[in-house]
Scaffold this motif. Structure first.
Motif, PDB file in Angstrom:
ATOM      1  N   LEU A  98       2.150   1.851  -3.535  1.00  0.00           N
ATOM      2  CA  LEU A  98       1.077   2.341  -4.398  1.00  0.00           C
ATOM      3  C   LEU A  98       0.787   3.808  -4.119  1.00  0.00           C
ATOM      4  O   LEU A  98       0.585   4.599  -5.042  1.00  0.00           O
ATOM      5  CB  LEU A  98      -0.192   1.500  -4.203  1.00  0.00           C
ATOM      6  CG  LEU A  98      -0.094   0.042  -4.649  1.00  0.00           C
ATOM      7  CD1 LEU A  98      -1.361  -0.699  -4.296  1.00  0.00           C
ATOM      8  CD2 LEU A  98       0.201  -0.060  -6.128  1.00  0.00           C
ATOM      9  N   LYS A  99       0.780   4.182  -2.829  1.00  0.00           N
ATOM     10  CA  LYS A  99       0.523   5.584  -2.470  1.00  0.00           C
ATOM     11  C   LYS A  99       1.657   6.482  -2.968  1.00  0.00           C
ATOM     12  O   LYS A  99       1.421   7.568  -3.489  1.00  0.00           O
ATOM     13  CB  LYS A  99       0.373   5.718  -0.956  1.00  0.00           C
ATOM     14  CG  LYS A  99       0.007   7.120  -0.507  1.00  0.00           C
ATOM     15  CD  LYS A  99      -0.294   7.147   0.961  1.00  0.00           C
ATOM     16  CE  LYS A  99      -0.622   8.503   1.515  1.00  0.00           C
ATOM     17  NZ  LYS A  99      -0.518   9.646   0.689  1.00  0.00           N
TER      18      LYS A  99
ATOM     19  N   GLN B 163       1.157   6.950  -6.749  1.00  0.00           N
ATOM     20  CA  GLN B 163       0.032   7.837  -7.045  1.00  0.00           C
ATOM     21  C   GLN B 163       0.362   9.284  -6.707  1.00  0.00           C
ATOM     22  O   GLN B 163       0.053  10.201  -7.476  1.00  0.00           O
ATOM     23  CB  GLN B 163      -1.215   7.388  -6.288  1.00  0.00           C
ATOM     24  CG  GLN B 163      -1.803   6.123  -6.863  1.00  0.00           C
ATOM     25  CD  GLN B 163      -2.920   5.547  -6.011  1.00  0.00           C
ATOM     26  OE1 GLN B 163      -2.913   5.687  -4.792  1.00  0.00           O
ATOM     27  NE2 GLN B 163      -3.866   4.895  -6.653  1.00  0.00           N
TER      28      GLN B 163
ATOM     29  N   GLU C 241       0.834  -1.203   0.000  1.00  0.00           N
ATOM     30  CA  GLU C 241       0.000   0.000   0.000  1.00  0.00           C
ATOM     31  C   GLU C 241       0.871   1.255   0.000  1.00  0.00           C
ATOM     32  O   GLU C 241       0.546   2.250  -0.636  1.00  0.00           O
ATOM     33  CB  GLU C 241      -0.935  -0.001   1.209  1.00  0.00           C
ATOM     34  CG  GLU C 241      -2.027  -1.038   1.142  1.00  0.00           C
ATOM     35  CD  GLU C 241      -2.974  -0.818  -0.029  1.00  0.00           C
ATOM     36  OE1 GLU C 241      -3.294   0.347  -0.345  1.00  0.00           O
ATOM     37  OE2 GLU C 241      -3.389  -1.819  -0.648  1.00  0.00           O
TER      38      GLU C 241
ATOM     39  N   LEU D 268      -3.459   5.275 -14.277  1.00  0.00           N
ATOM     40  CA  LEU D 268      -2.733   6.540 -14.182  1.00  0.00           C
ATOM     41  C   LEU D 268      -2.282   7.080 -15.534  1.00  0.00           C
ATOM     42  O   LEU D 268      -1.631   8.121 -15.588  1.00  0.00           O
ATOM     43  CB  LEU D 268      -1.519   6.384 -13.256  1.00  0.00           C
ATOM     44  CG  LEU D 268      -1.863   6.052 -11.800  1.00  0.00           C
ATOM     45  CD1 LEU D 268      -0.593   5.846 -10.997  1.00  0.00           C
ATOM     46  CD2 LEU D 268      -2.708   7.134 -11.180  1.00  0.00           C
TER      47      LEU D 268
ATOM     48  N   LYS E 171      -2.634  -0.565 -14.321  1.00  0.00           N
ATOM     49  CA  LYS E 171      -3.699  -1.176 -13.532  1.00  0.00           C
ATOM     50  C   LYS E 171      -4.451  -0.121 -12.714  1.00  0.00           C
ATOM     51  O   LYS E 171      -5.664  -0.205 -12.552  1.00  0.00           O
ATOM     52  CB  LYS E 171      -3.090  -2.224 -12.601  1.00  0.00           C
ATOM     53  CG  LYS E 171      -4.094  -3.118 -11.928  1.00  0.00           C
ATOM     54  CD  LYS E 171      -3.373  -4.192 -11.147  1.00  0.00           C
ATOM     55  CE  LYS E 171      -4.332  -5.132 -10.474  1.00  0.00           C
ATOM     56  NZ  LYS E 171      -3.640  -6.147  -9.680  1.00  0.00           N
ATOM     57  N   LEU E 172      -3.723   0.867 -12.208  1.00  0.00           N
ATOM     58  CA  LEU E 172      -4.342   1.932 -11.407  1.00  0.00           C
ATOM     59  C   LEU E 172      -5.037   2.981 -12.269  1.00  0.00           C
ATOM     60  O   LEU E 172      -5.728   3.846 -11.751  1.00  0.00           O
ATOM     61  CB  LEU E 172      -3.287   2.623 -10.534  1.00  0.00           C
ATOM     62  CG  LEU E 172      -2.671   1.786  -9.421  1.00  0.00           C
ATOM     63  CD1 LEU E 172      -1.523   2.537  -8.769  1.00  0.00           C
ATOM     64  CD2 LEU E 172      -3.721   1.415  -8.386  1.00  0.00           C
TER      65      LEU E 172
ATOM     66  N   VAL F 154       1.756  -1.581 -12.880  1.00  0.00           N
ATOM     67  CA  VAL F 154       0.923  -1.089 -11.779  1.00  0.00           C
ATOM     68  C   VAL F 154       0.236   0.213 -12.158  1.00  0.00           C
ATOM     69  O   VAL F 154      -0.946   0.410 -11.853  1.00  0.00           O
ATOM     70  CB  VAL F 154       1.779  -0.916 -10.500  1.00  0.00           C
ATOM     71  CG1 VAL F 154       1.087  -0.061  -9.481  1.00  0.00           C
ATOM     72  CG2 VAL F 154       2.088  -2.269  -9.916  1.00  0.00           C
TER      73      VAL F 154
END
Length: 123
Positions: free
Chosen positions: A63-64, A67, A60, A106, A103-104, A100
């Motif tokens: 991922l943060k 982002q 997590e 972005l 997938k997110l 990733v």
């Protein structure tokens, strides 16, 4: 499930080998369901075989970090973004970052191409 329930009750009463012959199921199949069975029909329902996690998946925190970095620097190229993430503790390869980010969601959506009908343009 009701079929398995009757199989389990028969196996309880007469034994696994006899149940195996009567129901034409292997003994390993019966032992498998017997281990799950708690007396209720619902315990004999099929369960998902899908893995519920992966030891190498992004955390997590990672991922943060991705982002936040993408939000602050929306125009950076992939390699530059990856390089800046590495300075902040990201240890994975650029390919993983790309996967990733895709997938997110972005990446900006690609512009749709205008569809032209060739038979109409030749007139």
């Amino acid at each position: 499930m009701a079929y398995r329930q009757s199989l389990m009750k028969y196996a309880e009463k007469y034994g696994v080998s006899r149940a195996s012959r009567k129901y034409n199921k292997s003994r390993s199949y019966i032992y498998f369901w017997k281990a799950r069975w708690d007396g209720s029909v619902t315990s004999l329902a099929c369960q998902s075989r899908r893995p519920h996690g992966h030891p190498n998946q992004h955390t997590e925190a990672e991922l943060k970090l991705i982002q936040d970095m993408r939000r602050r620097n929306p125009n950076l190229g992939m390699v530059e973004l990856w390089h800046r993430l590495r300075k902040r503790g990201y240890t994975r390869r650029p390919e993983s970052l790309f996967r990733v980010m895709r997938k997110l969601g972005l990446f900006p959506a690609a512009e749709k191409k205008k569809h032209t009908n060739p038979s109409l343009t030749s007139r």
